[in-house]
Write an enzyme that holds these catalytic residues in place. Structure first.
Site, PDB file in Angstrom:
ATOM      1  N   TYR A  13       3.542   2.376  -0.434  1.00 33.98           N
ATOM      2  CA  TYR A  13       3.577   1.913   0.946  1.00 33.98           C
ATOM      3  C   TYR A  13       4.513   0.730   1.094  1.00 33.98           C
ATOM      4  O   TYR A  13       4.937   0.114   0.112  1.00 33.98           O
ATOM      5  CB  TYR A  13       2.178   1.549   1.435  1.00 33.98           C
ATOM      6  CG  TYR A  13       1.659   0.231   0.905  1.00 33.98           C
ATOM      7  CD1 TYR A  13       1.662  -0.913   1.699  1.00 33.98           C
ATOM      8  CD2 TYR A  13       1.164   0.128  -0.391  1.00 33.98           C
ATOM      9  CE1 TYR A  13       1.187  -2.126   1.219  1.00 33.98           C
ATOM     10  CE2 TYR A  13       0.684  -1.084  -0.887  1.00 33.98           C
ATOM     11  CZ  TYR A  13       0.705  -2.208  -0.073  1.00 33.98           C
ATOM     12  OH  TYR A  13       0.240  -3.407  -0.563  1.00 33.98           O
ATOM     13  N   ARG A  49      13.011  -1.015  -1.434  1.00 36.77           N
ATOM     14  CA  ARG A  49      11.880  -1.109  -2.355  1.00 36.77           C
ATOM     15  C   ARG A  49      11.015   0.152  -2.294  1.00 36.77           C
ATOM     16  O   ARG A  49      10.499   0.610  -3.321  1.00 36.77           O
ATOM     17  CB  ARG A  49      11.034  -2.354  -2.057  1.00 36.77           C
ATOM     18  CG  ARG A  49       9.960  -2.604  -3.110  1.00 36.77           C
ATOM     19  CD  ARG A  49       9.262  -3.930  -2.921  1.00 36.77           C
ATOM     20  NE  ARG A  49       8.543  -3.992  -1.653  1.00 36.77           N
ATOM     21  CZ  ARG A  49       7.877  -5.065  -1.227  1.00 36.77           C
ATOM     22  NH1 ARG A  49       7.851  -6.163  -1.970  1.00 36.77           N
ATOM     23  NH2 ARG A  49       7.242  -5.052  -0.076  1.00 36.77           N
ATOM     24  N   ARG A  64      -7.036  19.692  -5.935  1.00 31.82           N
ATOM     25  CA  ARG A  64      -7.231  18.529  -6.798  1.00 31.82           C
ATOM     26  C   ARG A  64      -6.991  18.894  -8.264  1.00 31.82           C
ATOM     27  O   ARG A  64      -7.698  19.725  -8.841  1.00 31.82           O
ATOM     28  CB  ARG A  64      -8.641  17.957  -6.630  1.00 31.82           C
ATOM     29  CG  ARG A  64      -8.801  16.601  -7.314  1.00 31.82           C
ATOM     30  CD  ARG A  64     -10.222  16.051  -7.155  1.00 31.82           C
ATOM     31  NE  ARG A  64     -10.282  14.677  -7.628  1.00 31.82           N
ATOM     32  CZ  ARG A  64     -10.365  14.307  -8.909  1.00 31.82           C
ATOM     33  NH1 ARG A  64     -10.385  15.228  -9.853  1.00 31.82           N
ATOM     34  NH2 ARG A  64     -10.418  13.028  -9.240  1.00 31.82           N
ATOM     35  N   HIS A  67      -5.014  16.767 -11.826  1.00 29.45           N
ATOM     36  CA  HIS A  67      -4.289  15.589 -12.271  1.00 29.45           C
ATOM     37  C   HIS A  67      -2.792  15.863 -12.426  1.00 29.45           C
ATOM     38  O   HIS A  67      -1.974  14.960 -12.262  1.00 29.45           O
ATOM     39  CB  HIS A  67      -4.855  15.075 -13.599  1.00 29.45           C
ATOM     40  CG  HIS A  67      -6.151  14.337 -13.453  1.00 29.45           C
ATOM     41  ND1 HIS A  67      -7.337  14.965 -13.168  1.00 29.45           N
ATOM     42  CD2 HIS A  67      -6.444  13.017 -13.537  1.00 29.45           C
ATOM     43  CE1 HIS A  67      -8.309  14.071 -13.084  1.00 29.45           C
ATOM     44  NE2 HIS A  67      -7.794  12.872 -13.308  1.00 29.45           N
ATOM     45  N   LYS A 111       4.875  -0.671  -5.613  1.00 36.37           N
ATOM     46  CA  LYS A 111       3.984  -0.983  -4.486  1.00 36.37           C
ATOM     47  C   LYS A 111       3.129   0.247  -4.157  1.00 36.37           C
ATOM     48  O   LYS A 111       3.365   0.951  -3.177  1.00 36.37           O
ATOM     49  CB  LYS A 111       4.796  -1.452  -3.276  1.00 36.37           C
ATOM     50  CG  LYS A 111       3.949  -2.203  -2.247  1.00 36.37           C
ATOM     51  CD  LYS A 111       4.850  -2.882  -1.225  1.00 36.37           C
ATOM     52  CE  LYS A 111       4.038  -3.574  -0.133  1.00 36.37           C
ATOM     53  NZ  LYS A 111       3.283  -4.742  -0.647  1.00 36.37           N
ATOM     54  N   GLU A 150       0.253 -13.732  -9.355  1.00 34.50           N
ATOM     55  CA  GLU A 150       0.550 -13.660  -7.918  1.00 34.50           C
ATOM     56  C   GLU A 150      -0.755 -13.576  -7.153  1.00 34.50           C
ATOM     57  O   GLU A 150      -1.837 -13.587  -7.744  1.00 34.50           O
ATOM     58  CB  GLU A 150       1.431 -12.446  -7.617  1.00 34.50           C
ATOM     59  CG  GLU A 150       0.796 -11.108  -7.971  1.00 34.50           C
ATOM     60  CD  GLU A 150       1.727  -9.927  -7.731  1.00 34.50           C
ATOM     61  OE1 GLU A 150       2.699 -10.074  -6.965  1.00 34.50           O
ATOM     62  OE2 GLU A 150       1.466  -8.853  -8.312  1.00 34.50           O
ATOM     63  N   LEU A 156       4.866  -8.214  -8.106  1.00 34.74           N
ATOM     64  CA  LEU A 156       5.679  -7.445  -7.180  1.00 34.74           C
ATOM     65  C   LEU A 156       6.871  -8.288  -6.739  1.00 34.74           C
ATOM     66  O   LEU A 156       6.726  -9.482  -6.473  1.00 34.74           O
ATOM     67  CB  LEU A 156       4.848  -7.041  -5.961  1.00 34.74           C
ATOM     68  CG  LEU A 156       5.558  -6.179  -4.921  1.00 34.74           C
ATOM     69  CD1 LEU A 156       5.772  -4.764  -5.457  1.00 34.74           C
ATOM     70  CD2 LEU A 156       4.755  -6.140  -3.623  1.00 34.74           C
TER      71      LEU A 156
END
Length: 287
Positions: free
Chosen positions: A33, A52, A100, A102, A149, A182, A207
């Site tokens: 995101y 990014r 579903r 993996h 992120k 952070e 980040l």
């Protein structure tokens, strides 16, 4: 006015916005995101945020859900449809909807995209900056790839909830060596007693914040003495001032750490000056 969201090609009422139960973001936190500030009808630093986003997608081997220019259009359109003059616009991309498993889904499964926007109060933000915030430390417990992120934010949720329950607005992670990494949703900075501005290097362990990058540009422009290195909790406690940076907070002074006053207990001159100058160093794209 009803809020509007963009979900996989459609603009829908925010109240009705939904993704499939087998979207991999829901099942595996398999997505990334970005959040951009909206300031005076302009999206702040959109190119850097999308750069990014591109990096995060590449690191997780997720394709862009549409062209970059199309994503830019949707960010503007969702901001416009929600009449956001000052606020935040959010974009999330997941690996898509599939049974579903993996393993990655078949190549014909398209990534999912969601974009939302909401207004915030500049007046409330300035009132908070004039007072400063309290930070509570928390042991570092995240996966090593925090440079991506991702939407896998449960450790951040727990750290920030702990801060809230202990009178704080933000958490600062501490690594095994007792150094600050952070914040739960911000980058961390201090100003030493000698007036040296310090923040941790972004090569690994944190980040690479977009707001952080803008502040570094301002630091050079203003000729401030600066060191990019780890700093310890003890250094932070003894600092002249401290602050955090993020698109959602800009430059936000920190006046208390684990219940104890930093400096004189008031926002410092460096943080205040950088906050005042912030938008002079950003890329502004009209909505």
């Amino acid at each position: 006015m009803s809020r509007i969201a963009y979900v996989n090609g459609q603009y829908v009422r925010h109240a009705d916005a939904a993704v499939h139960v087998e979207d991999r973001g829901y099942q595996f936190a398999d997505g990334v995101y970005e959040v951009c500030e909206v300031w005076q009808n302009k999206i702040v630093d959109m190119p850097r945020h999308l750069d990014r986003l591109d990096r995060s997608l590449n690191e997780l081997r997720i394709d862009w859900p549409m062209t970059r220019s199309a994503v830019e259009f949707v960010l503007r359109e969702v901001t416009r449809r929600n009449r956001v003059r000052d606020g935040l616009v959010y974009v999330q991309v997941t690996r898509g909807v599939s049974r579903r498993d993996h393993f990655f889904p078949p190549e014909d499964v398209a990534p999912s995209i969601v974009v939302t926007a909401r207004s915030t109060s500049p007046k409330a933000a300035e009132a908070q900056a004039e007072k400063g915030i309290s930070v509570v430390t928390y042991p570092e417990n995240r996966w090593p790839r925090v440079d991506i992120k991702t939407i896998a934010l449960l450790p951040n949720v727990l750290a920030k909830q702990n801060a809230k329950e202990n009178g704080g607005k933000e958490a600062w992670y501490l690594d095994a060596d007792g150094n600050v990494t952070e914040g739960g949703s911000t980058n961390a900075w201090i100003v030493t007693k000698d007036g040296v501005l310090v923040t941790r290097p972004a090569e690994s362990g944190i980040l690479r914040g977009i707001t952080r990058a803008v502040v570094l540009d301002l630091v050079q422009k203003e000729g401030l003495t600066f060191e990019e290195r780890p700093f310890s909790l003890d250094e932070a406690r003894e600092a002249r001032e401290a602050f955090v940076t993020a698109a959602s907070t800009l430059v936000m002074p920190v006046t208390r750490l684990d219940g104890k006053t930093i400096g004189n207990g008031h926002p410092g001159s460096v943080a205040t000056r950088l906050r005042e100058l912030f938008h002079t160093a950003t890329d502004l794209r009209a909505v």
